[in-house]
Design a protein around this motif. Sequence first.
Motif, PDB file in Angstrom:
ATOM      1  N   ALA A  74       0.852  -1.197  -0.020  1.00  0.00           N
ATOM      2  CA  ALA A  74      -0.183   0.082  -0.094  1.00  0.00           C
ATOM      3  C   ALA A  74       0.840   1.290  -0.009  1.00  0.00           C
ATOM      4  O   ALA A  74       0.676   2.239  -0.663  1.00  0.00           O
ATOM      5  N   LEU A  75       2.079   1.304   0.712  1.00  0.00           N
ATOM      6  CA  LEU A  75       2.807   2.375   0.863  1.00  0.00           C
ATOM      7  C   LEU A  75       3.523   2.580  -0.507  1.00  0.00           C
ATOM      8  O   LEU A  75       3.542   3.854  -0.955  1.00  0.00           O
ATOM      9  N   PHE A  76       3.744   1.685  -1.245  1.00  0.00           N
ATOM     10  CA  PHE A  76       4.314   1.841  -2.495  1.00  0.00           C
ATOM     11  C   PHE A  76       3.402   2.142  -3.608  1.00  0.00           C
ATOM     12  O   PHE A  76       3.516   3.183  -4.331  1.00  0.00           O
ATOM     13  N   ASN A  77       2.000   1.684  -3.556  1.00  0.00           N
ATOM     14  CA  ASN A  77       1.309   2.177  -4.295  1.00  0.00           C
ATOM     15  C   ASN A  77       0.667   3.609  -4.262  1.00  0.00           C
ATOM     16  O   ASN A  77       0.487   4.222  -5.267  1.00  0.00           O
ATOM     17  N   LEU A  78       0.857   4.149  -2.908  1.00  0.00           N
ATOM     18  CA  LEU A  78       0.688   5.565  -2.723  1.00  0.00           C
ATOM     19  C   LEU A  78       1.866   6.479  -2.839  1.00  0.00           C
ATOM     20  O   LEU A  78       1.776   7.625  -2.553  1.00  0.00           O
ATOM     21  N   GLN A  79       2.760   5.707  -3.310  1.00  0.00           N
ATOM     22  CA  GLN A  79       4.345   6.584  -3.500  1.00  0.00           C
ATOM     23  C   GLN A  79       4.742   7.227  -2.317  1.00  0.00           C
ATOM     24  O   GLN A  79       5.438   8.167  -2.258  1.00  0.00           O
ATOM     25  N   ARG A  80       4.667   6.585  -1.130  1.00  0.00           N
ATOM     26  CA  ARG A  80       5.193   7.087   0.205  1.00  0.00           C
ATOM     27  C   ARG A  80       6.598   6.179   0.274  1.00  0.00           C
ATOM     28  O   ARG A  80       6.659   5.445   1.148  1.00  0.00           O
ATOM     29  N   ILE A  81       7.602   6.704  -0.450  1.00  0.00           N
ATOM     30  CA  ILE A  81       8.733   6.076  -0.783  1.00  0.00           C
ATOM     31  C   ILE A  81       9.712   6.233   0.311  1.00  0.00           C
ATOM     32  O   ILE A  81      10.221   5.177   0.756  1.00  0.00           O
ATOM     33  N   GLU A  82       9.748   7.026   0.934  1.00  0.00           N
ATOM     34  CA  GLU A  82      10.769   7.438   1.974  1.00  0.00           C
ATOM     35  C   GLU A  82      10.330   6.428   3.167  1.00  0.00           C
ATOM     36  O   GLU A  82      11.332   6.057   3.935  1.00  0.00           O
ATOM     37  N   GLN A  83       8.961   6.450   3.437  1.00  0.00           N
ATOM     38  CA  GLN A  83       8.479   5.734   4.655  1.00  0.00           C
ATOM     39  C   GLN A  83       8.600   4.363   4.455  1.00  0.00           C
ATOM     40  O   GLN A  83       8.957   3.461   5.192  1.00  0.00           O
ATOM     41  N   LEU A  84       8.489   3.918   3.152  1.00  0.00           N
ATOM     42  CA  LEU A  84       8.688   2.668   2.646  1.00  0.00           C
ATOM     43  C   LEU A  84      10.086   2.090   2.672  1.00  0.00           C
ATOM     44  O   LEU A  84      10.194   1.000   3.329  1.00  0.00           O
ATOM     45  N   HIS A  85      11.073   3.023   2.386  1.00  0.00           N
ATOM     46  CA  HIS A  85      12.333   2.891   2.496  1.00  0.00           C
ATOM     47  C   HIS A  85      12.879   2.416   4.020  1.00  0.00           C
ATOM     48  O   HIS A  85      13.659   1.398   4.249  1.00  0.00           O
ATOM     49  N   LYS A  86      12.309   3.361   4.578  1.00  0.00           N
ATOM     50  CA  LYS A  86      12.573   3.171   6.256  1.00  0.00           C
ATOM     51  C   LYS A  86      12.218   2.178   6.833  1.00  0.00           C
ATOM     52  O   LYS A  86      12.720   1.420   7.664  1.00  0.00           O
ATOM     53  N   GLU A  87      11.045   1.852   6.625  1.00  0.00           N
ATOM     54  CA  GLU A  87      10.333   0.700   7.299  1.00  0.00           C
ATOM     55  C   GLU A  87      10.795  -0.747   6.707  1.00  0.00           C
ATOM     56  O   GLU A  87      11.056  -1.717   7.809  1.00  0.00           O
ATOM     57  N   THR A  88      10.922  -0.923   5.603  1.00  0.00           N
ATOM     58  CA  THR A  88      11.652  -2.351   5.021  1.00  0.00           C
ATOM     59  C   THR A  88      13.045  -2.266   5.411  1.00  0.00           C
ATOM     60  O   THR A  88      13.549  -3.491   5.537  1.00  0.00           O
ATOM     61  N   SER A  89      13.794  -1.535   5.594  1.00  0.00           N
ATOM     62  CA  SER A  89      15.142  -1.360   5.699  1.00  0.00           C
ATOM     63  C   SER A  89      15.655  -2.136   7.291  1.00  0.00           C
ATOM     64  O   SER A  89      16.548  -2.778   7.257  1.00  0.00           O
ATOM     65  N   GLN A  90      14.494  -2.079   7.974  1.00  0.00           N
ATOM     66  CA  GLN A  90      14.734  -2.570   9.401  1.00  0.00           C
ATOM     67  C   GLN A  90      14.734  -4.095   9.372  1.00  0.00           C
ATOM     68  O   GLN A  90      15.253  -4.904  10.417  1.00  0.00           O
ATOM     69  N   TRP A  91      14.171  -4.779   8.406  1.00  0.00           N
ATOM     70  CA  TRP A  91      14.117  -6.122   8.327  1.00  0.00           C
ATOM     71  C   TRP A  91      15.158  -6.893   7.503  1.00  0.00           C
ATOM     72  O   TRP A  91      15.299  -7.852   7.316  1.00  0.00           O
TER      73      TRP A  91
END
Length: 309
Positions: A74-91
């Motif tokens: 959902a974050l990607f589809n809504l183009q919230r890229i910086e937030q997506l990058h931050k959240e996925t990086s922790q895993w």
Amino acid sequence: MGQRFKLTIPVIVVSLISLLSSKAFAAFSFENKNIEDTCSFSPTACLERIDAALASSPSSNRIKFDLLQYRYVALFNLQRIEQLHKETSQWLERPNLPVAFTITVYIYFAKSAMVLEDESISQKYADKAIALLKDMQQAFPSPIRLIELANLKMQYGQVDEALTLLTNLEQKFINSKNAYFQMELHGNLGHITRELELYDKSLGYWESASYWAEIYGNKQQQAVIFFNQGYVYQLKHLYVEAIEAYGQAHQLAKEAQDLAKLNQANFRIAQCLFKLGKLQQAKDYMQQVDIEDLPFVDHPEFNQLQQEL
């Protein structure tokens, strides 16, 4: 043609529903509506429901990982890229995670890294995702997963392999009535033929994707399809047709509460009006663009048009 695909124009991406654990959701509902269904049709509503569900402390890690996968899509589809990058990086380097979750993390970290212009790290995790997808495809064959594999391949320069995968799927499932599958397949074919500058073919695929998207009923993805259709018209210098398609994208994005796509559509309409010499109308549309909600990949072109106006 081995050029690298830039993510300046958002792609329709497989939502990886096929990779999630439907069993985990079977006994998990929120306000009497299945979260899986919500995320299939509205990324905005999806985020709202998932945030609430995560806040309620899911009873198992499996449910939590499934919820997070929907969140990242959902974050990607809504183009919230910086937030997506931050959240996925922790895993990224955590051991003993479910394979499906790891694939999702790698894919969306790679996609966000490419938009943020960190190409080497993006390639690294795209390669990891491709390897895992291939392994998973061998163990559990899935046509929808092959589309995701092709999507990654074409974004990272493996254009011929991606096109072969997609055209084989098109031929094999020509009679399929699965609207979601056909929407994704034709949307990805629309992207790859556009990048190969086969614009008429691309428009045909976007028309087909639009047909299936209407049946599927996801207005946000319908907005994306009309936007991409408008972009092809714009590349062909058919600015009147482009404006019409962008207008459809704007209306659907508004209904889907997709502010990024809504603002992108306004900006692209302004570009087309400028090319048609309608400067005052172009200025009017530029004034409607909220720079805070315009994806930053469009900022250089936006600033350039502002100067020209």
